[in-house]
Enzyme design. Structure first.
Site, mmCIF file in Angstrom:
data_model
loop_
_atom_site.group_PDB
_atom_site.id
_atom_site.type_symbol
_atom_site.label_atom_id
_atom_site.label_comp_id
_atom_site.label_asym_id
_atom_site.label_seq_id
_atom_site.Cartn_x
_atom_site.Cartn_y
_atom_site.Cartn_z
ATOM 1 N N ASN A 10 -23.897 100.933 29.247
ATOM 2 C CA ASN A 10 -23.681 101.009 30.691
ATOM 3 C C ASN A 10 -24.330 102.302 31.176
ATOM 4 O OD1 ASN A 10 -22.759 101.172 33.283
ATOM 5 N ND2 ASN A 10 -20.598 101.463 32.763
ATOM 6 N N TRP A 11 -25.503 102.155 31.758
ATOM 7 C CA TRP A 11 -26.248 103.352 32.173
ATOM 8 C C TRP A 11 -25.745 103.970 33.474
ATOM 9 C CZ3 TRP A 11 -32.228 102.651 31.127
ATOM 10 C CH2 TRP A 11 -32.448 102.831 29.753
ATOM 11 N N LYS A 12 -24.858 103.262 34.141
ATOM 12 C CA LYS A 12 -24.332 103.764 35.426
ATOM 13 C C LYS A 12 -25.503 104.134 36.348
ATOM 14 C CE LYS A 12 -20.232 105.116 33.010
ATOM 15 N NZ LYS A 12 -18.976 105.815 33.039
ATOM 16 N N HIS A 98 -15.256 97.397 36.723
ATOM 17 C CA HIS A 98 -15.308 98.756 36.163
ATOM 18 C C HIS A 98 -14.454 99.689 37.031
ATOM 19 C CE1 HIS A 98 -16.693 102.618 34.763
ATOM 20 N NE2 HIS A 98 -17.178 101.994 33.694
ATOM 21 N N GLU A 100 -14.819 102.592 37.985
ATOM 22 C CA GLU A 100 -15.539 103.348 39.009
ATOM 23 C C GLU A 100 -15.727 102.509 40.269
ATOM 24 O OE1 GLU A 100 -18.768 104.558 36.479
ATOM 25 O OE2 GLU A 100 -17.436 105.960 35.451
ATOM 26 N N GLU A 167 -10.880 99.715 28.927
ATOM 27 C CA GLU A 167 -11.374 101.069 29.173
ATOM 28 C C GLU A 167 -10.285 101.888 29.858
ATOM 29 O OE1 GLU A 167 -15.933 101.377 29.376
ATOM 30 O OE2 GLU A 167 -15.265 100.786 31.351
ATOM 31 N N GLY A 173 -15.727 109.076 30.256
ATOM 32 C CA GLY A 173 -16.472 110.299 30.576
ATOM 33 C C GLY A 173 -15.732 111.594 30.297
ATOM 34 N N SER A 210 -15.740 107.078 26.374
ATOM 35 C CA SER A 210 -16.165 108.209 25.534
ATOM 36 C C SER A 210 -16.542 107.838 24.105
ATOM 37 C CB SER A 210 -15.081 109.292 25.501
ATOM 38 O OG SER A 210 -14.945 109.873 26.773
ATOM 39 N N GLY A 232 -22.184 107.343 28.614
ATOM 40 C CA GLY A 232 -22.985 108.534 28.334
ATOM 41 C C GLY A 232 -23.837 108.437 27.066
#
Ligand code: PGA
Length: 249
Positions: A10-12, A98, A100, A167, A173, A210, A232
């Site tokens: 997941n490159w966000k 997600h 976010e 998650e 993160g 993470s 990440g």
């Protein structure tokens, strides 16, 4: 440890045209027979989907979107992309729910509409669930997870196109991962919740939050976990490959 594990990058909101080179390294790596059953999925920003589809064309790496609009039909939704557009470009997966995006207003109801829309287009779904730190501290984890699953899947028949990504929001993160024992217990509870709602024998559950090349040896011990959603650490191809190697070895 089974070989057909999922490794979903997941490159966000990261990645530009230079990032394509790092995917090329992973393509090369994925051709090794040892990893032939591993399922690698890249979810780059929308702007890179087409490019990555071209680059990965002759490999078994799949491409997905990080989100979608809930409307199945085209409409006046400036800046939005729906599952029809994602499907039409050739992507196979979509991340839905997600944290976010929940934070930006995705309710369980909206997530339910998005899942229905993705299923209609025959996209595979990475359905994210997870509790916040506050919810965890208030012993609300299971209530929250069960409601996210129940409402997210409302009026949806059981099927194998949904991968459940657990998650914990407090892990995303932050560098903090749940203790192995606690995570194992939590994933088992989630599995039971899904089976209760859906009577699906073997729901696919992956973990995200993470995940990195240092903690993977510990995380991979949990046999109920069928793969990882990696933020990440997936942006650096060396770390991403390292995670896959350590999981499968
Ligand atoms: P992280 O992100 O690996 O950077 O914690 C995971 C995710 O948000 O999917």
């Amino acid at each position: 440890m089974t070989n057909n594990m999922f490794f979903i990058a997941n490159w966000k909101m990261f990645g530009d045209f230079r990032s394509v080179n790092s995917v090329k390294k992973v393509i090369k790596f994925s051709k090794n027979k040892k990893y032939s059953k591993v399922q690698i999925v890249y979810c780059p920003p929308y702007t890179l989907i087409d490019k990555l589809l071209r680059v990965t064309k002759n490999s078994k790496i799949k491409i997905g979107a990080q989100n979608c609009h809930f409307s199945q039909n085209p409409g006046p939704f400036t800046g939005s992309i729906n599952t029809d557009l994602i499907k039409s470009i050739g992507a196979k997966y979509v991340i839905i729910g997600h944290s976010e995006n929940r934070l930006l207003g995705d309710s369980n109801h909206i997530i339910n509409l998005k899942i229905k829309s993705a299923l209609k287009k025959k996209l595979k779904i990475i359905f994210c669930i997870g509790e916040t730190l506050k919810e965890k501290r208030n012993n609300k984890t299971n209530t929250i997870l069960s409601s996210q699953i129940r409402r997210g899947l409302k009026n949806i028949n059981k099927n194998n196109d949904i991968i459940f990504a657990y998650e914990p929001v407090w892990s995303i993160g932050t560098g903090i991962v749940p203790k192995t024992k606690n995570l194992e217990k939590q994933v088992l509870t989630i599995k039971k919740m899904i089976i209760k709602i859906w009577k699906l024998k073997n729901p696919k559950i992956i973990y995200g939050g993470s995940v990195n090349q240092k903690n993977i040896n510990e995380l991979k011990k949990i046999s109920l976990i069928k793969g990882f959603l990696i933020g990440g650490a997936s942006q650096n191809y060396k770390n991403f490959i390292d995670i896959i190697k350590k999981t499968i070895n």
